[in-house]
Write a protein that holds these residues in place. Structure first.
Motif, PDB file in Angstrom:
ATOM      1  N   ARG A 139      47.905  40.126  28.673  1.00  0.00           N
ATOM      2  CA  ARG A 139      48.853  41.237  28.521  1.00  0.00           C
ATOM      3  C   ARG A 139      49.971  40.852  27.543  1.00  0.00           C
ATOM      4  N   ARG A 140      50.436  39.620  27.639  1.00  0.00           N
ATOM      5  CA  ARG A 140      51.506  39.176  26.735  1.00  0.00           C
ATOM      6  C   ARG A 140      50.973  39.117  25.292  1.00  0.00           C
ATOM      7  N   HIS A 141      49.727  38.693  25.138  1.00  0.00           N
ATOM      8  CA  HIS A 141      49.104  38.675  23.810  1.00  0.00           C
ATOM      9  C   HIS A 141      49.062  40.088  23.235  1.00  0.00           C
ATOM     10  N   MET A 142      48.716  41.056  24.056  1.00  0.00           N
ATOM     11  CA  MET A 142      48.674  42.459  23.608  1.00  0.00           C
ATOM     12  C   MET A 142      50.061  42.915  23.169  1.00  0.00           C
ATOM     13  N   LEU A 167      52.580  40.972  22.111  1.00  0.00           N
ATOM     14  CA  LEU A 167      53.064  40.253  20.923  1.00  0.00           C
ATOM     15  C   LEU A 167      52.327  40.661  19.649  1.00  0.00           C
ATOM     16  N   TYR A 168      51.018  40.924  19.777  1.00  0.00           N
ATOM     17  CA  TYR A 168      50.191  41.055  18.572  1.00  0.00           C
ATOM     18  C   TYR A 168      49.468  42.390  18.456  1.00  0.00           C
ATOM     19  N   GLY A 169      49.671  43.270  19.408  1.00  0.00           N
ATOM     20  CA  GLY A 169      49.008  44.569  19.332  1.00  0.00           C
ATOM     21  C   GLY A 169      47.515  44.522  19.627  1.00  0.00           C
ATOM     22  N   THR A 170      47.086  43.505  20.337  1.00  0.00           N
ATOM     23  CA  THR A 170      45.673  43.403  20.735  1.00  0.00           C
ATOM     24  C   THR A 170      45.312  44.588  21.633  1.00  0.00           C
ATOM     25  N   ARG A 171      44.114  45.173  21.406  1.00  0.00           N
ATOM     26  CA  ARG A 171      43.760  46.426  22.069  1.00  0.00           C
ATOM     27  C   ARG A 171      42.552  46.263  23.006  1.00  0.00           C
ATOM     28  N   PRO A 172      42.471  47.117  24.039  1.00  0.00           N
ATOM     29  CA  PRO A 172      41.338  47.066  24.970  1.00  0.00           C
ATOM     30  C   PRO A 172      39.980  47.211  24.259  1.00  0.00           C
ATOM     31  N   GLU A 173      39.914  48.009  23.191  1.00  0.00           N
ATOM     32  CA  GLU A 173      38.646  48.182  22.456  1.00  0.00           C
ATOM     33  C   GLU A 173      38.124  46.831  21.967  1.00  0.00           C
ATOM     34  N   GLN A 174      39.058  45.971  21.569  1.00  0.00           N
ATOM     35  CA  GLN A 174      38.662  44.667  21.032  1.00  0.00           C
ATOM     36  C   GLN A 174      38.094  43.780  22.142  1.00  0.00           C
ATOM     37  N   LEU A 175      38.707  43.858  23.336  1.00  0.00           N
ATOM     38  CA  LEU A 175      38.162  43.127  24.483  1.00  0.00           C
ATOM     39  C   LEU A 175      36.789  43.695  24.841  1.00  0.00           C
ATOM     40  N   GLY A 176      36.678  45.008  24.785  1.00  0.00           N
ATOM     41  CA  GLY A 176      35.418  45.673  25.124  1.00  0.00           C
ATOM     42  C   GLY A 176      34.292  45.292  24.176  1.00  0.00           C
ATOM     43  N   LEU A 177      34.598  45.210  22.891  1.00  0.00           N
ATOM     44  CA  LEU A 177      33.571  44.835  21.908  1.00  0.00           C
ATOM     45  C   LEU A 177      33.027  43.446  22.183  1.00  0.00           C
ATOM     46  N   LEU A 178      33.914  42.574  22.639  1.00  0.00           N
ATOM     47  CA  LEU A 178      33.498  41.215  22.972  1.00  0.00           C
ATOM     48  C   LEU A 178      32.483  41.243  24.126  1.00  0.00           C
ATOM     49  N   ALA A 179      32.791  42.020  25.153  1.00  0.00           N
ATOM     50  CA  ALA A 179      31.886  42.126  26.310  1.00  0.00           C
ATOM     51  C   ALA A 179      30.546  42.728  25.897  1.00  0.00           C
ATOM     52  N   VAL A 180      30.591  43.757  25.049  1.00  0.00           N
ATOM     53  CA  VAL A 180      29.370  44.426  24.585  1.00  0.00           C
ATOM     54  C   VAL A 180      28.517  43.453  23.751  1.00  0.00           C
ATOM     55  N   THR A 181      29.174  42.653  22.917  1.00  0.00           N
ATOM     56  CA  THR A 181      28.469  41.686  22.071  1.00  0.00           C
ATOM     57  C   THR A 181      27.708  40.659  22.916  1.00  0.00           C
ATOM     58  N   PHE A 182      28.373  40.113  23.920  1.00  0.00           N
ATOM     59  CA  PHE A 182      27.707  39.085  24.739  1.00  0.00           C
ATOM     60  C   PHE A 182      26.568  39.712  25.556  1.00  0.00           C
ATOM     61  N   ARG A 183      26.754  40.970  25.986  1.00  0.00           N
ATOM     62  CA  ARG A 183      25.679  41.638  26.734  1.00  0.00           C
ATOM     63  C   ARG A 183      24.461  41.826  25.843  1.00  0.00           C
ATOM     64  N   GLU A 184      24.712  42.150  24.586  1.00  0.00           N
ATOM     65  CA  GLU A 184      23.601  42.324  23.642  1.00  0.00           C
ATOM     66  C   GLU A 184      22.854  40.999  23.483  1.00  0.00           C
TER      67      GLU A 184
END
Lengths: 159, 407
Positions: free
Chosen positions: B170-173, B175-192
């Motif tokens: 949450r603090r990273h988000m 400080l840097y504007g990190t978004r849930p979509e980016q976390l989601g893409l990571l999960a989708v990539t590993f599932r693939e």
């Protein structure tokens, strides 16, 4: 390990039958665990005093309490009361219960404590809709008496 | 001691299953099975093994396993003092130190989990449906240093890892504007990646970004699909000397560097420690260690062909790719969004087995197993010509890492 007598002392200090605070969490929430190094924090809490440990030699403050000062290696320390004003450093909105009848979701936060020498502590934010909590939001201490011997420091938006 | 340079010569695992699904086999029986398979994979016999190493307060004591498996002599029995999943790579590193110093000849690193027989890590051991203790709540005695420290997290309901590691994310988000979509893409990539891996618990369950956003919120910003699986299963890795490896049929994998540890004042990390230095709060806590690791290996992040990065939670992977220098601090979200972690076309194919998010949660020792397979050319998501693999263990806790090389 400490014996029951130290908790009894805490009861006597706040006085059995003392008026109980507003409640935010159910009785079944996980209880603090303490050893003789950390117990003074909870003894002070029972008296509604939020304290941090301070090195008696170099003045460096620390939390959680520990046996020696990591700056100067001194094992002498005392306890410094802080105002209870602070701001939200980070937080999470939790949707899973820890205890029966707990209202959900609830907020766990890291709070930067004013006048503590730069310390933070983990606590909860209460008295606000969870989705309204923001980082850097000013907060103030609110005590929750879980029982006559146990008070937990939580935080709410500054009034 | 050039002839005594350590390398990995065998890997093995049991069936991986959802937590609680392995109820009829004991956890140590599962450990034995994984160790046997790894030793057979190496082309060795149990009579060759003289060391065992594990991590994270393993319930399956090396001394008993050595007796059960018939080791002729136990010359090295090691437990890494790093809690949670931070010590998997360190256990391999310690095994390497043991064989390089001549303390042992063949060391097997193992991890076995049967969560249904003990407790689910994800709950922190709490049964929220249990009736409260009728005694009034009070301060309870802590019978360990860890529990005294947990005393500053538990009363606030901080017992689930999903909540603890949401705090730095949450603090990273912020400080840097990190978004849930980016976390989601990571999960989708590993599932693939898991979809090609027959061992993966979630291999037959494809995931889209819509599925990710539809998964229930656990501890904001962590949705269910940001959280690793909770699995039953075991795996093992065999470490010996290059000299010994030359006589074995399998392609051995070189341990180019190993590092372990924690930054100053870190303790158990953000789970119980709100006072981690501000500059490393919204990180995996592994930046310093990563610098030592690259220095030891004589390599830089751009030399890595494939990575197996400990993925207890999506945000912890994002912060690690920054820590290890694959992108600048704060750019982890954009790095993921660029498709960098994808097996097919990414600049840093990561978790080619599916990771803890989609293969299995064996405290990340399965990442070492996959690291070895990826350099042997045996991964189900193979990276052509891969010569260097980074493997990391749990971040946001005291951690460890390995750089593996194809021989």
């Amino acid at each position: 390990m400490f014996g029951d007598e130290r908790c009894v002392c805490a009861i006597q200090r706040i006085g059995i039958g003392a008026k109980m605070s507003e409640r935010f969490f159910p009785d079944g929430m996980p209880q603090p665990l303490a050893d003789t190094t950390t117990l003074p924090f909870w003894e002070a809490a029972a008296e509604h005093r939020l304290v941090v440990q301070r090195c008696a030699d170099c003045g460096q403050t620390r939390l959680p309490p520990s046996p020696v000062c990591a700056e100067c290696q001194s094992d002498r320390s005392d306890w410094q009361e802080v105002s209870g004003l602070g701001e939200v450093y980070s937080f999470t909105i939790v949707h899973r219960p820890l205890a029966a009848e707990q209202s959900l979701p609830f907020v766990i936060a890291v709070i930067s404590l004013e006048g503590s020498g730069g310390l933070r502590m983990i606590s909860n934010i209460v008295g606000i809709a969870p989705e309204a909590v923001e980082i850097a939001m000013p907060v103030e201490l609110v005590w929750e008496d879980m029982s006559e011997t146990l008070a937990i420091p939580r935080f709410r938006p500054r009034s | 001691m050039s002839g005594r340079k350590a390398c990995i010569v065998g890997v093995g695992e049991t069936q991986y299953a959802r937590w609680g699904k392995i109820g009829d086999v004991t956890e140590h029986a599962l450990a034995c099975q994984a160790i046997q398979r790894a030793v057979v994979d190496a082309g060795l016999s149990m009579k060759d093994v003289d060391g065992l190493a594990s991590f994270a307060e393993d319930r399956n004591e090396a001394t008993f396993l050595a007796a059960e498996l018939g080791l002729p002599a136990l010359r090295f029995a090691n437990m890494v003092w790093l809690p949670g999943g931070g010590g998997g790579c360190a256990a391999v590193g310690n095994a390497a130190m043991a064989v390089e110093t001549g303390q042992a000849e063949v060391v097997v690193v193992y991890r076995s989990l049967c969560q249904g027989q003990f407790f689910r890590f994800g709950t922190g051991g709490v049964d929220a449906s249990a009736p409260p203790d009728p005694a009034p709540p009070t301060v309870q005695p802590a019978n360990s240093l860890m529990l005294a420290s947990m005393g500053f997290a538990m009363p606030y309901g901080l017992l689930m890892a999903a909540a603890a590691y949401a705090l730095p994310t949450r603090r990273h988000m912020h400080l840097y504007g990190t978004r849930p979509e980016q976390l989601g893409l990571l999960a989708v990539t590993f599932r693939e990646h898991a979809s090609r891996n027959p061992r993966a618990v979630m291999g037959q369950k494809p995931m889209t970004l819509d599925d990710y956003f539809a998964s229930p919120m656990i501890a904001d910003p962590h949705r269910l699909f940001d959280c690793c699986l909770e699995s039953d299963g075991a795996c093992a890795v065999v470490v010996t000397t290059e000299e010994r490896a030359r006589d074995l049929a399998r392609r051995s994998v070189e341990i180019l560097a190993s590092e372990q540890g924690a930054p100053q004042g870190y303790a158990f990390g953000p789970f119980t420690n709100a006072n981690i230095a501000d500059e490393i709060y919204a990180t995996g806590g592994t930046e310093e260690m990563a610098k030592r690791l690259w220095g030891k290996a004589g390599l830089k992040p751009s030399d890595v062909d494939v990575a197996q990065i400990y993925d207890h939670f999506t945000g912890c992977v994002l912060m690690q790719v920054e820590d290890y220098g694959f992108c600048a601090r704060g750019e982890g979200g954009a790095f993921i969004e660029s498709g960098a972690l994808k097996w097919n076309g990414g600049s840093l194919p990561t978790n080619t087995h599916g990771g803890s998010l989609s293969e299995a949660y064996i405290h990340g020792l399965n990442h070492v197993v996959e690291g070895v397979r990826s350099l042997r050319g045996e991964s189900t998501s193979p990276v052509d010509g891969a010569e260097v693999c980074l493997v990391t263990s749990g971040a946001c806790v005291p951690s460890s890492a390995l750089v593996l090389g194809r021989k």
